[in-house]
Write a protein that holds these residues in place. Structure first.
Motif, PDB file in Angstrom:
ATOM      1  N   ALA A 191       4.967   1.374   0.766  1.00  0.00           N
ATOM      2  CA  ALA A 191       5.920   1.737  -0.295  1.00  0.00           C
ATOM      3  C   ALA A 191       6.809   2.896   0.139  1.00  0.00           C
ATOM      4  CB  ALA A 191       5.161   2.095  -1.570  1.00  0.00           C
ATOM      5  N   GLU A 192       6.213   3.901   0.782  1.00  0.00           N
ATOM      6  CA  GLU A 192       7.006   5.041   1.242  1.00  0.00           C
ATOM      7  C   GLU A 192       7.994   4.625   2.322  1.00  0.00           C
ATOM      8  OE1 GLU A 192       7.243   8.038  -0.066  1.00  0.00           O
ATOM      9  OE2 GLU A 192       5.854   7.308  -1.593  1.00  0.00           O
TER      10      GLU A 192
ATOM     11  N   ASP B 155       0.859  -1.177   0.000  1.00  0.00           N
ATOM     12  CA  ASP B 155       0.000   0.000   0.000  1.00  0.00           C
ATOM     13  C   ASP B 155       0.905   1.240   0.000  1.00  0.00           C
ATOM     14  OD1 ASP B 155       0.744   0.698   2.676  1.00  0.00           O
ATOM     15  OD2 ASP B 155      -0.859  -0.551   3.502  1.00  0.00           O
ATOM     16  N   PRO B 156       0.350   2.434  -0.240  1.00  0.00           N
ATOM     17  CA  PRO B 156       1.198   3.628  -0.338  1.00  0.00           C
ATOM     18  C   PRO B 156       2.085   3.862   0.878  1.00  0.00           C
ATOM     19  CG  PRO B 156      -0.971   4.104  -1.236  1.00  0.00           C
ATOM     20  CD  PRO B 156      -1.056   2.730  -0.618  1.00  0.00           C
TER      21      PRO B 156
ATOM     22  N   ARG C  42       5.560   0.763  -6.243  1.00  0.00           N
ATOM     23  CA  ARG C  42       4.289   1.494  -6.331  1.00  0.00           C
ATOM     24  C   ARG C  42       3.414   0.912  -7.435  1.00  0.00           C
ATOM     25  NH1 ARG C  42       7.709   6.524  -6.038  1.00  0.00           N
ATOM     26  NH2 ARG C  42       7.486   7.402  -3.947  1.00  0.00           N
ATOM     27  N   GLY C  43       2.150   1.295  -7.400  1.00  0.00           N
ATOM     28  CA  GLY C  43       1.255   0.935  -8.500  1.00  0.00           C
ATOM     29  C   GLY C  43       0.499  -0.357  -8.311  1.00  0.00           C
TER      30      GLY C  43
ATOM     31  N   ASP D 279       6.043   3.551 -16.664  1.00  0.00           N
ATOM     32  CA  ASP D 279       6.672   3.849 -15.365  1.00  0.00           C
ATOM     33  C   ASP D 279       7.843   4.792 -15.548  1.00  0.00           C
ATOM     34  OD1 ASP D 279       4.943   2.268 -13.890  1.00  0.00           O
ATOM     35  OD2 ASP D 279       6.276   0.522 -13.870  1.00  0.00           O
TER      36      ASP D 279
END
Length: 307
Positions: free
Chosen positions: A25-26, A21-22, A53-54, A202
């Motif tokens: 990923a961060e 999830d975001p 991401r994505g 990307d």
């Protein structure tokens, strides 16, 4: 699918995910950033970072290692090659090294692949070589990073083969043709030759993408080769990102001419140094680049299981 696999160490867990999830990923990107600042290089390739991401990507799995609830390590496994074993990259946060986390991630990767695994060690550090030995992996591939100065640029004006013209890439218009030529030019190369429209998109979405540094060679209206350059602005470093020529157009000097066109472009952008990657077992390419003034800067090593 999500599975939690606790390993025999106090407070350590490894979570395996098909997508991040975001927030996850961060967190991984932050870990990679800390490791890169400490090590002087990225532990996970550009492709691997793009795949954070994505959402879900076929064949890609993420391994999050936490220690006492804190993200301490990360590994990515990509199982998309129809012939070769799954390939992995892994990293441990600098503040959490020396506690067996790298070995734990390696063991989880071996378990997930049935002990059929390839692992990249970017920079080929002694710690990475030791971990490979502990995991029972053998050296399989050496990827060299070459560099040369662009000041002064002692490269003559390129001479194109008869009937060949060069222009720059037009996003949207040239995507399909470029993907086809890239696939044909790198049919022997598992990573580069398998790029898809999603992979191209990307890269086009990245801040470094600049079509004016993406050169296409045409003959009789058809695309036969290309040189895609890349600028690492923070490092003030230009990259020969990828040069490809259709098999039936090779041997006439087009690859060398395209390389020269890209290098002259990078020099015109004010960059003092250029870099590129080439496999150590490609002596023909190494000879071409060495004649153009490139020398080895560092190496990336790939290890694999014997089975």
């Amino acid at each position: 699918m999500t599975t939690d696999v606790p390993l025999p160490a106090p407070g350590r867990e490894i979570q395996t995910l098909d997508a991040l999830d975001p927030a996850q990923a961060e967190a991984v990107l932050a870990l990679l950033g800390e490791a890169a600042r400490s090590d002087g290089r990225q532990a996970v390739s550009e492709q691997g970072r793009l795949q954070l991401r994505g959402g879900h990507r076929a064949g890609v799995r993420h391994f999050l290692l936490t220690s006492a609830g804190v993200l301490a390590g990360y590994a990515q496994l990509e199982d998309t090659d129809p012939v070769e074993a799954p390939a992995a990259e892994l990293v441990v946060h600098p503040a959490h090294r020396g506690h067996g986390h790298g070995r734990a991630l390696g063991a989880a990767l071996l378990a997930a692949t049935g002990k059929r695994l390839r692992v990249w060690a970017h920079g080929g550090s002694s710690a990475a070589r030791h971990l490979a030995q502990v995991l029972g992996l053998s050296l399989f591939r050496e990827l060299r990073q070459l560099r040369r100065t662009l000041i002064p640029l002692d490269i003559a004006e390129p001479v194109l083969p008869e009937g060949v013209t060069v222009r720059t890439f037009v996003p949207g218009q040239d995507d399909a043709a470029w993907l086809a030529v890239n696939s044909a030019a790198f049919a022997h190369h598992p990573e580069q030759g398998s790029l898809t429209q999603r992979d191209l998109d990307d890269r086009k979405a990245e801040s470094w993408f600049d079509p004016k540094g993406f050169f296409l060679a045409e003959r009789a209206g058809g695309l036969i080769g290309f040189h895609w350059t890349k600028v690492h602005a923070r490092e003030q470093l230009g990259e020969v990102y990828v040069v490809g020529v259709l098999p039936d157009a090779q041997g006439g000097g087009l690859g060398k001419a395209l390389t020269a066109i890209g290098l002259r472009h990078l020099a015109a952008e004010g960059l003092p140094t250029a870099m590129l990657y080439v496999d150590a077992d490609n002596p023909a390419a190494l000879k071409v680049y060495e004649r153009m003034g490139f020398t080895t800067h560092e190496v990336d090593l790939m290890y694999r299981t014997e089975s």
